[in-house]
Design a protein around this motif. Structure first.
Motif, PDB file in Angstrom:
ATOM      1  N   THR A   1      16.368  27.543 -69.247  1.00  0.00           N
ATOM      2  CA  THR A   1      15.573  28.653 -68.736  1.00  0.00           C
ATOM      3  C   THR A   1      14.101  28.489 -69.108  1.00  0.00           C
ATOM      4  O   THR A   1      13.213  28.709 -68.288  1.00  0.00           O
ATOM      5  N   THR A   2      13.851  28.075 -70.351  1.00  0.00           N
ATOM      6  CA  THR A   2      12.468  27.847 -70.763  1.00  0.00           C
ATOM      7  C   THR A   2      11.825  26.794 -69.860  1.00  0.00           C
ATOM      8  O   THR A   2      10.699  26.961 -69.388  1.00  0.00           O
ATOM      9  N   THR A   3      12.556  25.725 -69.588  1.00  0.00           N
ATOM     10  CA  THR A   3      12.016  24.662 -68.744  1.00  0.00           C
ATOM     11  C   THR A   3      11.669  25.194 -67.359  1.00  0.00           C
ATOM     12  O   THR A   3      10.570  24.979 -66.849  1.00  0.00           O
ATOM     13  N   ILE A   4      12.621  25.927 -66.756  1.00  0.00           N
ATOM     14  CA  ILE A   4      12.394  26.368 -65.370  1.00  0.00           C
ATOM     15  C   ILE A   4      11.261  27.395 -65.339  1.00  0.00           C
ATOM     16  O   ILE A   4      10.461  27.418 -64.404  1.00  0.00           O
ATOM     17  N   GLU A   5      11.147  28.219 -66.390  1.00  0.00           N
ATOM     18  CA  GLU A   5      10.066  29.207 -66.388  1.00  0.00           C
ATOM     19  C   GLU A   5       8.698  28.567 -66.619  1.00  0.00           C
ATOM     20  O   GLU A   5       7.688  29.087 -66.158  1.00  0.00           O
ATOM     21  N   ILE A   6       8.671  27.465 -67.328  1.00  0.00           N
ATOM     22  CA  ILE A   6       7.405  26.724 -67.440  1.00  0.00           C
ATOM     23  C   ILE A   6       7.028  26.180 -66.055  1.00  0.00           C
ATOM     24  O   ILE A   6       5.888  26.292 -65.604  1.00  0.00           O
ATOM     25  N   LEU A   7       8.027  25.642 -65.356  1.00  0.00           N
ATOM     26  CA  LEU A   7       7.764  25.099 -64.016  1.00  0.00           C
ATOM     27  C   LEU A   7       7.318  26.205 -63.059  1.00  0.00           C
ATOM     28  O   LEU A   7       6.478  25.987 -62.188  1.00  0.00           O
TER      29      LEU A   7
ATOM     30  N   LEU B   1      15.239  34.888 -61.078  1.00  0.00           N
ATOM     31  CA  LEU B   1      15.268  34.796 -62.541  1.00  0.00           C
ATOM     32  C   LEU B   1      16.652  35.188 -63.034  1.00  0.00           C
ATOM     33  O   LEU B   1      17.407  35.876 -62.355  1.00  0.00           O
ATOM     34  N   GLN B   2      16.928  34.768 -64.249  1.00  0.00           N
ATOM     35  CA  GLN B   2      18.280  34.948 -64.754  1.00  0.00           C
ATOM     36  C   GLN B   2      18.658  36.405 -64.969  1.00  0.00           C
ATOM     37  O   GLN B   2      19.756  36.815 -64.659  1.00  0.00           O
ATOM     38  N   GLU B   3      17.746  37.209 -65.514  1.00  0.00           N
ATOM     39  CA  GLU B   3      18.182  38.519 -65.989  1.00  0.00           C
ATOM     40  C   GLU B   3      17.597  39.682 -65.214  1.00  0.00           C
ATOM     41  O   GLU B   3      17.755  40.814 -65.624  1.00  0.00           O
TER      42      GLU B   3
ATOM     43  N   GLU C   1       9.101  26.832 -49.657  1.00  0.00           N
ATOM     44  CA  GLU C   1       9.368  25.398 -49.521  1.00  0.00           C
ATOM     45  C   GLU C   1      10.236  24.949 -50.678  1.00  0.00           C
ATOM     46  O   GLU C   1      11.013  24.010 -50.572  1.00  0.00           O
ATOM     47  N   LEU C   2      10.022  25.629 -51.822  1.00  0.00           N
ATOM     48  CA  LEU C   2      10.726  25.236 -53.037  1.00  0.00           C
ATOM     49  C   LEU C   2      11.379  26.476 -53.629  1.00  0.00           C
ATOM     50  O   LEU C   2      10.737  27.519 -53.785  1.00  0.00           O
ATOM     51  N   LEU C   3      12.685  26.350 -53.921  1.00  0.00           N
ATOM     52  CA  LEU C   3      13.454  27.495 -54.417  1.00  0.00           C
ATOM     53  C   LEU C   3      13.887  27.209 -55.855  1.00  0.00           C
ATOM     54  O   LEU C   3      14.467  26.160 -56.141  1.00  0.00           O
ATOM     55  N   PHE C   4      13.550  28.145 -56.763  1.00  0.00           N
ATOM     56  CA  PHE C   4      14.010  28.018 -58.149  1.00  0.00           C
ATOM     57  C   PHE C   4      15.156  28.998 -58.375  1.00  0.00           C
ATOM     58  O   PHE C   4      15.000  30.196 -58.130  1.00  0.00           O
ATOM     59  N   LEU C   5      16.284  28.497 -58.844  1.00  0.00           N
ATOM     60  CA  LEU C   5      17.416  29.383 -59.116  1.00  0.00           C
ATOM     61  C   LEU C   5      17.856  29.178 -60.562  1.00  0.00           C
ATOM     62  O   LEU C   5      18.204  28.061 -60.953  1.00  0.00           O
ATOM     63  N   ASP C   6      17.810  30.240 -61.363  1.00  0.00           N
ATOM     64  CA  ASP C   6      18.183  30.118 -62.778  1.00  0.00           C
ATOM     65  C   ASP C   6      19.577  30.714 -62.971  1.00  0.00           C
ATOM     66  O   ASP C   6      19.745  31.920 -62.922  1.00  0.00           O
TER      67      ASP C   6
ATOM     68  N   LEU D   1      15.579  23.692 -57.075  1.00  0.00           N
ATOM     69  CA  LEU D   1      15.755  23.317 -58.470  1.00  0.00           C
ATOM     70  C   LEU D   1      16.581  24.421 -59.103  1.00  0.00           C
ATOM     71  O   LEU D   1      16.188  25.583 -59.080  1.00  0.00           O
ATOM     72  N   LEU D   2      17.759  24.081 -59.605  1.00  0.00           N
ATOM     73  CA  LEU D   2      18.605  25.121 -60.174  1.00  0.00           C
ATOM     74  C   LEU D   2      19.076  24.737 -61.565  1.00  0.00           C
ATOM     75  O   LEU D   2      19.118  23.560 -61.922  1.00  0.00           O
ATOM     76  N   THR D   3      19.400  25.749 -62.353  1.00  0.00           N
ATOM     77  CA  THR D   3      20.011  25.490 -63.654  1.00  0.00           C
ATOM     78  C   THR D   3      21.419  26.047 -63.594  1.00  0.00           C
ATOM     79  O   THR D   3      21.692  26.993 -62.871  1.00  0.00           O
ATOM     80  N   THR D   4      22.292  25.448 -64.367  1.00  0.00           N
ATOM     81  CA  THR D   4      23.662  25.947 -64.404  1.00  0.00           C
ATOM     82  C   THR D   4      24.336  25.409 -65.655  1.00  0.00           C
ATOM     83  O   THR D   4      23.893  24.408 -66.225  1.00  0.00           O
ATOM     84  N   HIS D   5      25.365  26.109 -66.110  1.00  0.00           N
ATOM     85  CA  HIS D   5      26.189  25.442 -67.103  1.00  0.00           C
ATOM     86  C   HIS D   5      27.577  25.141 -66.561  1.00  0.00           C
ATOM     87  O   HIS D   5      28.484  24.806 -67.300  1.00  0.00           O
TER      88      HIS D   5
END
Lengths: 302, 338
Positions: A34-40, A75-77, A142-147, A176-180
């Motif tokens: 999450t820190t990484t994606i929020e920096i981006l 955002l995640q929350e 153009e670019l989608l961020f999904l946390d 660009l997405l994050t997941t566990h």
């Protein structure tokens, strides 16, 4: 790099995401995704390092806003305003952008047409998450961020979200997405980076990463008598077709190249030693196994 | 910004409790206080005549006075009533006639004068100087006339600070602020949207409270409505700025509640909402006058009671504007967006 007090959340990582690609950041909770994606996303300023998005850098004022016009962010929350209806929320987010989908278009994208008059508070978890993604899509990004878009969702809602992401990509969007969930990454992402303790420990296509295990099957078994004898582990290591042996509190895990040879051999060996199985499962090697191989920890336990 | 303001309003009117506290509560309060203090002048005085020679004649004489209600009672009951404050004065017949009363009670003092006057006259005392009463009821001198502008000021303060403070902190707590930051929305638009939506509620608040006072208690607005509208707009903007300042850093609802009370409670007490601040010691008056609610209340009363024109209200309005502008600028500087 990013520090929070004494804790180094993200400790130096290098990523390149190409246009049109779906890139996944994987890792357990607390890995720094999450820190990484929020920096981006330009929401958290890094303590050091460079970020370049769509050929631009984060700046305050007009250039920053111009860049935000081209991004969609979930955002995640975030909890959207309970008392507003779905179409009111979308209308509000739409008003922030110069160029955007109409409310009806974006409702169709996430299949929430029937809920347009429903207040946010009455939506299910999956519907809320689709609404959050709709707020990200409304700007025609153009670019989608999904946390962690699917964390905590039931399998059906998860599949619906995957479908939304696939459609977005089919129209040429970059994600660009994050997941566990490793399974999610395997299905959706062209390339993934596995993160642990703020560092990237592996990067590549899901296929490449799984191939790096040197085997394509995993056999998990446990014995009725509990612990397995040390010498038995040694014998297993030497066995034909087995490329790695790992013992854990729940049993033993073998990484296997040729299941049709290794499995009968294993059963024969156990019979010869007179020990009984309490569990035996096999599956195709997955990114989960890659994570275990790299860290020695199970992804789910952390 | 228009969309933000509209959303803010929708969120508000879909919250029935918030609507009650902002609109209903001040009206209930005005109603209750208005009833309790209906008559500002002293009412009839209850006195008692204890048992003794000529007690019933004495009671009849006193009762015939329009300001006195006198009754005969046995001494023990009468003393008990005096002690519990149900009668203002106890008359014990005899020679001399004894007046028993608590000299620290205003009512009792009045009753003593009145009873003595009636008694002396009935025994033949003549007035030595001819006097004539010239009674005047000053317009707007009732308590309710004083109260309504104060409640209006208090309401503007409360709804400004609550309305803005809670929504900001809630949005911050739910990470909604952060989500807005991820869009090209201008930050100043977000803050201004609060002030804009306050303006709409303001109209409803003012009409409700002033209309209520006028209909039920005949509280008139002596100055022009345009001036009243101007003052309430200035006050409302100023308190919205104060609300933003209060909410600019707080991360939790509990935290911001404490801060809000810290800001509002002293002003409720000091700023002359329910009683005039001239009761405070002289040394405190300059500080009290520097508070935004004091200035606003003064301006509102000047318009509603005295019918003052805008030009004469420069000082209090300047105080209100200064508070609003300074807090808005500080809020913008120190606002926590995440």
């Amino acid at each position: 790099m990013k520090r929070f007090g004494d804790v180094v959340a993200v400790a130096g990582l290098d990523l390149t995401v190409s246009a049109g690609e779906c890139f996944g950041l994987l890792g357990p909770n607390g890995a720094g995704k999450t820190t990484t994606i929020e920096i981006l996303e330009g929401l958290t300023p890094p303590d050091s390092g460079d970020v370049e998005i769509l050929g631009m850098r984060w700046q305050d004022g007009a250039p920053g806003r111009a860049l935000r016009e081209r991004l969609g962010i979930q955002l995640q929350e975030t909890q959207l305003a309970d008392k507003l209806t779905v179409s009111e929320v979308l209308g509000l987010f739409r008003s922030f952008y110069r160029q955007s989908h109409t409310v009806e278009e974006v409702l169709a994208l996430v299949e929430l047409e029937e809920k347009r008059k429903a207040r946010v508070v009455t939506l299910s978890g999956g519907q809320k998450q689709r609404l959050a993604v709709a707020c990200a899509l409304v700007s025609k990004p153009e670019l989608l961020f999904l946390d962690e878009p699917t964390t905590g969702l039931d399998p059906q809602s998860r599949r619906q979200l995957w479908e939304i992401i696939r459609r977005f990509r089919a129209d040429g969007g970059t994600v660009l997405l994050t997941t566990h969930y490793m399974e999610e990454a395997e299905r959706l992402c062209d390339r993934v980076a596995i993160m642990d303790h703020g560092k990237i420990i592996a990067q590549g296509t899901p296929k490449e990463l799984i191939a790096s295990l040197g085997a394509d099957h995993v056999v998990d078994f446990a014995l009725t008598e509990g612990r397995i004898a040390k010498d038995l582990v040694e014998i297993l290591r030497q066995m034909g077709g087995v490329s790695a042996v790992r013992t854990g509190p729940d049993g033993v895990s073998l990484t296997v190249v040729e299941l049709h040879r290794a499995l009968p051999a294993l059963l024969a060996l156990l019979k010869e030693r007179g020990v009984e199985l309490s569990l035996l499962t096999t599956h195709h090697a997955s990114l989960d196994d890659v994570f275990v191989a790299l860290t020695g920890r199970q992804l789910r336990d952390t | 910004m228009y969309q933000l303001a509209v959303s803010r309003m929708r969120e508000f009117y879909r919250e029935p409790e918030a609507v009650f506290w902002v609109f209903g509560f001040p009206i209930v309060l005005a109603f209750a206080l208005g009833l309790a203090f209906r008559n500002t002048g002293p009412g009839n005085l209850q006195v008692c005549v204890a048992g003794g020679p000529g007690d019933s004649a004495l009671a009849a004489t006193l009762d015939s006075s329009p300001r006195l209600i006198a009754s005969g009672l046995d001494t023990a009951t009468a003393r008990l009533r005096l002690r519990t404050g149900r009668i203002a004065l106890l008359v014990i017949p005899g020679d001399p006639v004894v007046y028993r009363y608590d000299s620290t009670r205003t009512e009792s003092g009045l009753a003593r004068l009145q009873v003595d006057d009636v008694l002396q006259r009935s025994r033949g005392r003549k007035d030595l100087v001819t006097v004539r009463d010239d009674r005047a009821v000053a317009p707007g001198s009732r308590y309710i006339d004083f109260l309504i502008p104060g409640l209006l000021g208090m309401n503007l303060l409360g709804s400004g600070i609550w309305g803005v403070g809670f929504s900001v902190v809630q949005a911050r707590q739910r990470k909604l602020l952060k989500r807005y930051m991820a869009t090209p929305m201008r930050r100043s638009h977000y803050l201004l949207s609060f002030i804009l939506s306050r303006l709409v509620f303001l109209i409803v608040e003012v009409i409700a409270l002033v209309g209520f006072g006028w209909l039920l208690f005949g509280v008139a607005v002596r100055g022009s409505f345009a001036t009243l509208a101007g003052i309430t707009i200035v006050g409302s903007f100023s308190f919205a700025g104060l609300g933003l300042l209060v909410a600019s850093r707080a991360k939790t609802i509990e935290g911001v509640s404490g801060l809000m009370n810290l800001v509002m409670l002293p002003m409720w007490i000091l700023s002359g909402t329910f009683f005039s601040y001239s009761r405070f010691p002289d040394a405190m008056i300059p500080f009290v006058k520097a508070l935004p609610l004091t200035a606003l209340n003064d301006a509102l009363r000047a318009v509603m009671i005295d019918g003052a024109a805008v030009a004469t209200l420069g000082t209090p309005l300047a105080v209100v504007v200064a508070w609003g502008a300074v807090s808005f600028v500080i809020a913008l500087k120190i606002f926590r967006w995440r």
